[in-house]
Design a protein around this motif. Structure first.
Motif, PDB file in Angstrom:
ATOM      1  N   SER A 102     102.002  61.474 -13.682  1.00  0.00           N
ATOM      2  CA  SER A 102     100.798  60.746 -14.099  1.00  0.00           C
ATOM      3  C   SER A 102     100.110  61.454 -15.257  1.00  0.00           C
ATOM      4  O   SER A 102     100.195  62.670 -15.412  1.00  0.00           O
ATOM      5  CB  SER A 102      99.825  60.594 -12.924  1.00  0.00           C
ATOM      6  OG  SER A 102      99.378  61.855 -12.472  1.00  0.00           O
ATOM      7  N   SER A 104      96.270  61.033 -17.664  1.00  0.00           N
ATOM      8  CA  SER A 104      94.997  60.318 -17.783  1.00  0.00           C
ATOM      9  C   SER A 104      94.012  61.121 -18.614  1.00  0.00           C
ATOM     10  O   SER A 104      94.124  62.342 -18.749  1.00  0.00           O
ATOM     11  CB  SER A 104      94.400  60.037 -16.396  1.00  0.00           C
ATOM     12  OG  SER A 104      94.105  61.252 -15.730  1.00  0.00           O
ATOM     13  N   GLN A 106      89.485  60.604 -19.671  1.00  0.00           N
ATOM     14  CA  GLN A 106      88.310  59.837 -19.256  1.00  0.00           C
ATOM     15  C   GLN A 106      87.329  59.512 -20.370  1.00  0.00           C
ATOM     16  O   GLN A 106      86.389  58.753 -20.145  1.00  0.00           O
ATOM     17  CB  GLN A 106      87.561  60.616 -18.152  1.00  0.00           C
ATOM     18  CG  GLN A 106      88.410  60.985 -16.959  1.00  0.00           C
ATOM     19  CD  GLN A 106      88.969  59.774 -16.247  1.00  0.00           C
ATOM     20  OE1 GLN A 106      88.324  58.743 -16.151  1.00  0.00           O
ATOM     21  NE2 GLN A 106      90.194  59.892 -15.743  1.00  0.00           N
ATOM     22  N   GLU A 113      95.825  54.221 -24.315  1.00  0.00           N
ATOM     23  CA  GLU A 113      97.173  53.914 -23.887  1.00  0.00           C
ATOM     24  C   GLU A 113      97.990  55.195 -23.998  1.00  0.00           C
ATOM     25  O   GLU A 113      97.687  56.076 -24.812  1.00  0.00           O
ATOM     26  CB  GLU A 113      97.787  52.796 -24.726  1.00  0.00           C
ATOM     27  CG  GLU A 113      97.118  51.452 -24.507  1.00  0.00           C
ATOM     28  CD  GLU A 113      97.881  50.309 -25.149  1.00  0.00           C
ATOM     29  OE1 GLU A 113      98.880  50.593 -25.846  1.00  0.00           O
ATOM     30  OE2 GLU A 113      97.483  49.150 -24.945  1.00  0.00           O
ATOM     31  N   TYR A 114      99.051  55.297 -23.185  1.00  0.00           N
ATOM     32  CA  TYR A 114      99.764  56.554 -23.063  1.00  0.00           C
ATOM     33  C   TYR A 114     101.243  56.391 -23.405  1.00  0.00           C
ATOM     34  O   TYR A 114     101.872  55.396 -23.044  1.00  0.00           O
ATOM     35  CB  TYR A 114      99.627  57.104 -21.637  1.00  0.00           C
ATOM     36  CG  TYR A 114      98.188  57.268 -21.195  1.00  0.00           C
ATOM     37  CD1 TYR A 114      97.483  58.429 -21.485  1.00  0.00           C
ATOM     38  CD2 TYR A 114      97.523  56.240 -20.515  1.00  0.00           C
ATOM     39  CE1 TYR A 114      96.163  58.578 -21.094  1.00  0.00           C
ATOM     40  CE2 TYR A 114      96.206  56.386 -20.119  1.00  0.00           C
ATOM     41  CZ  TYR A 114      95.528  57.555 -20.408  1.00  0.00           C
ATOM     42  OH  TYR A 114      94.227  57.696 -20.019  1.00  0.00           O
ATOM     43  N   ASN A 141     104.419  52.923 -17.604  1.00  0.00           N
ATOM     44  CA  ASN A 141     103.256  52.044 -17.721  1.00  0.00           C
ATOM     45  C   ASN A 141     102.294  52.655 -18.728  1.00  0.00           C
ATOM     46  O   ASN A 141     101.625  53.654 -18.443  1.00  0.00           O
ATOM     47  CB  ASN A 141     102.577  51.867 -16.358  1.00  0.00           C
ATOM     48  CG  ASN A 141     101.519  50.793 -16.366  1.00  0.00           C
ATOM     49  OD1 ASN A 141     100.778  50.624 -17.340  1.00  0.00           O
ATOM     50  ND2 ASN A 141     101.422  50.038 -15.283  1.00  0.00           N
ATOM     51  N   LYS A 143      99.508  51.524 -19.833  1.00  0.00           N
ATOM     52  CA  LYS A 143      98.093  51.322 -19.496  1.00  0.00           C
ATOM     53  C   LYS A 143      97.610  52.358 -18.475  1.00  0.00           C
ATOM     54  O   LYS A 143      96.555  52.961 -18.641  1.00  0.00           O
ATOM     55  CB  LYS A 143      97.881  49.913 -18.945  1.00  0.00           C
ATOM     56  CG  LYS A 143      98.209  48.796 -19.921  1.00  0.00           C
ATOM     57  CD  LYS A 143      97.222  48.749 -21.076  1.00  0.00           C
ATOM     58  CE  LYS A 143      97.486  47.543 -21.959  1.00  0.00           C
ATOM     59  NZ  LYS A 143      96.553  47.494 -23.119  1.00  0.00           N
ATOM     60  N   SER A 144      98.388  52.542 -17.403  1.00  0.00           N
ATOM     61  CA  SER A 144      97.973  53.473 -16.349  1.00  0.00           C
ATOM     62  C   SER A 144      98.399  54.900 -16.621  1.00  0.00           C
ATOM     63  O   SER A 144      97.848  55.842 -16.045  1.00  0.00           O
ATOM     64  CB  SER A 144      98.557  53.021 -15.002  1.00  0.00           C
ATOM     65  OG  SER A 144      99.979  53.141 -15.015  1.00  0.00           O
ATOM     66  N   GLY A 145      99.393  55.091 -17.488  1.00  0.00           N
ATOM     67  CA  GLY A 145      99.877  56.427 -17.793  1.00  0.00           C
ATOM     68  C   GLY A 145     100.886  56.968 -16.802  1.00  0.00           C
ATOM     69  O   GLY A 145     101.234  58.157 -16.851  1.00  0.00           O
ATOM     70  N   GLU A 146     101.398  56.124 -15.896  1.00  0.00           N
ATOM     71  CA  GLU A 146     102.373  56.578 -14.900  1.00  0.00           C
ATOM     72  C   GLU A 146     103.801  56.480 -15.424  1.00  0.00           C
ATOM     73  O   GLU A 146     104.177  55.481 -16.036  1.00  0.00           O
ATOM     74  CB  GLU A 146     102.243  55.779 -13.607  1.00  0.00           C
ATOM     75  CG  GLU A 146     101.075  56.181 -12.740  1.00  0.00           C
ATOM     76  CD  GLU A 146     101.145  55.586 -11.351  1.00  0.00           C
ATOM     77  OE1 GLU A 146     100.426  56.091 -10.468  1.00  0.00           O
ATOM     78  OE2 GLU A 146     101.912  54.623 -11.141  1.00  0.00           O
TER      79      GLU A 146
END
Length: 249
Positions: A102, A104, A106, A113-114, A141, A143-146
């Protein structure tokens, strides 16, 4: 005349247009009551924008200077570049298992985006379309960074880092963390089971030997107490033998 020219140079000329108040394409209308706004430098500026015909729109304000367009406001918030992302990457993982990495941050507005990198190489969203990653099975992903490996393979060993970007400032890279894809240690598991069985067998044999030699019975006899029974003598005549008392051990 020079004073007026100096005053004009200190003024900030702002133009509002349909580009300044950008909305998703639709059947609605966007307009402003003041297409040209003049504000003195370092003073606050109010730029009016009105729209109609949209259901739950997302409003974006943009600044156009020559060929450069910059997003100023997104979702009622001033835009902020992303901060350095943090990653959660295991140092080792078992081959054949599902493993999740993961990433992220903040601070970015709009949300970042990742993208992921392995050993410094950009990872494509679909590994099967890239010869360098065709032996890997993962989903990414942005968007979520996973980054999910399902299943993990020996090829997936390497140093991983992720990059956050939202269109403002410079994209920011996380620290690189190495992940080792390791085989399941079947031999070690079998050895541990065998050692456990051997120890259990030795314990059972020791208990059986102690019982067969009577060690447990001797322990019980040694700890048991002797009982003493006392009985009163029976009445007899004078010519008979008189027993005063008796003890039974």
């Amino acid at each position: 005349m020079g004073t007026k020219a100096g005053a004009w140079r200190k003024q900030l000329l702002l133009f509002t247009s349909a580009v300044l108040c950008s909305l998703a394409l639709g059947k609605g209308t966007v307009y402003t009551s003041e297409p040209e706004v003049r504000v003195a430098e370092n003073n606050p500026a109010k730029l009016p924008c009105t729209y109609s015909g949209f259901s739950n729109p997302r409003v974006e304000w943009k600044f156009v200077q020559g060929t450069t367009t910059s997003l100023v406001c997104y979702n009622s918030k001033i835009t902020v570049p992303p901060s350095k992302p943090t990653v959660n990457i295991p140092s080792s993982a078992t081959i054949g298992n599902r493993v999740v990495l993961s990433c992220s941050e903040q601070d970015g507005s709009p949300p970042s985006e990742y993208t992921w990198f392995k050993d410094g190489m950009l990872m494509p969203t679909d590994p099967k379309n890239n010869r360098a990653f065709i032996n890997s099975s993962y989903t990414l992903n942005q968007k979520s960074g996973e980054l999910v490996f399902d299943p993990l393979s020996a090829f997936d060993t390497g140093e991983y880092s992720c990059q956050a970007q939202n269109g403002f400032g410079t994209p920011v890279m996380s620290n690189a963390v190495r992940m080792e894809a390791v085989e399941l240690n079947v031999g070690g598991i079998v050895a541990a089971v065998l050692v456990t069985l051997i120890l259990l067998g030795v314990l059972i044999a020791g208990i059986w030997f102690a019982y067969s030699r009577g060690y447990f019975d001797r322990t019980k006899k040694g700890t048991s107490s002797k009982k003493v029974i006392y009985s009163q003598p029976t009445a007899r005549s004078d010519g008979e033998f008189k027993q005063t008392s008796s003890f039974l051990v």
